[in-house]
Design an enzyme around this catalytic site. Sequence first.
Site, short mmCIF file in Angstrom:
data_model
loop_
_atom_site.label_atom_id
_atom_site.label_comp_id
_atom_site.label_asym_id
_atom_site.label_seq_id
_atom_site.Cartn_x
_atom_site.Cartn_y
_atom_site.Cartn_z
N GLU A 85 -7.46 -6.48 -4.15
CA GLU A 85 -6.63 -7.94 -4.21
C GLU A 85 -7.08 -9.14 -2.80
O GLU A 85 -6.74 -9.47 -3.21
CB GLU A 85 -4.96 -7.09 -3.52
N GLU A 116 -12.14 16.17 -2.75
CA GLU A 116 -11.48 15.62 -1.07
C GLU A 116 -12.28 16.71 -0.38
O GLU A 116 -12.02 16.23 0.28
CB GLU A 116 -10.45 15.99 -1.29
#
Length: 302
Positions: A85, A116
């Site tokens: 953004e 992960e």
Amino acid sequence: MKINLTKMMTESRNPASDQIDTLPTLEMLAVINAEDKKVPLAVEATLPEVAKVVDRVVAAFADGGRLIYCGAGTSGRLGILDASECPPTYGTPREQVVGLIAGGHAAILQAVENAEDNRELGKQDLCNINFNQRDVLVGIAASGRTPYVLGAMAYARSVGATVVAISCNQNSEMSKAADIAIEPLVGPEVVTGSSRMKAGTAQKLVLNMITTGAMIRSGKVYSNLMVDVEATNAKLLQRQVNIVVEATECSPEAAEQALNACQRHCKTAIVMILAGFSAEQARAALAKNQGFIRHTLQGIQA
């Protein structure tokens, strides 16, 4: 190695919600909402550390460095959201703020098993983007112990970069490995271990502050207006006009005319109108003042 999750605040049972499955819908939601109200207070306690991170990021940007987020699951997705953004909101280069997630692009939409848990993958993902000492790495994990993030943090430290940890457990492994540790302690989740809830909200609030604060300190906000916004759709084209009108108190027609004369760059249009400059003069004045509108106008008035 077996991890004792019960010792982590984010994995512990919440007595406020231990009967939540028996409640009517409205009462159930009231329990969730009551717990959510604790999040801003937990974030407030971390403001001194967040301020340090903002200042490090501003310095990195000024030196040609980048802000790199690194996480797995919800934490990784939040970093990608925040990074994605920045270009439309603040006109930043797309490589200036980057979000990395364990498992790569596919993991944005669905879990990639075991990614992960791979420390080496965290290091490799940084190497793939040529991470260096001018950059700032922000590792994000509610648990504070995600191997992928720890691997990335270790590599970042090895090249001399600033390393930040955002976690929701006190004195976590990530916090100990960081130059700056941000620990919003939101307490146990309403649904035990569902760290996309309060922990995720706290992480989002902190990330909002890091990038917003860094953009303000980098001259990309004038008053409270996003004066480097990129116009990529009809809504943002109108927002540009509104921003210029708000900043200069000119008419919408005058704002549109100035924007068209400077390739729709709000900062330039604002200086054009307030200083009576041509587009070329406004661009030069802004460049001389590193893009800060206030400094530019003060220099003209002096």
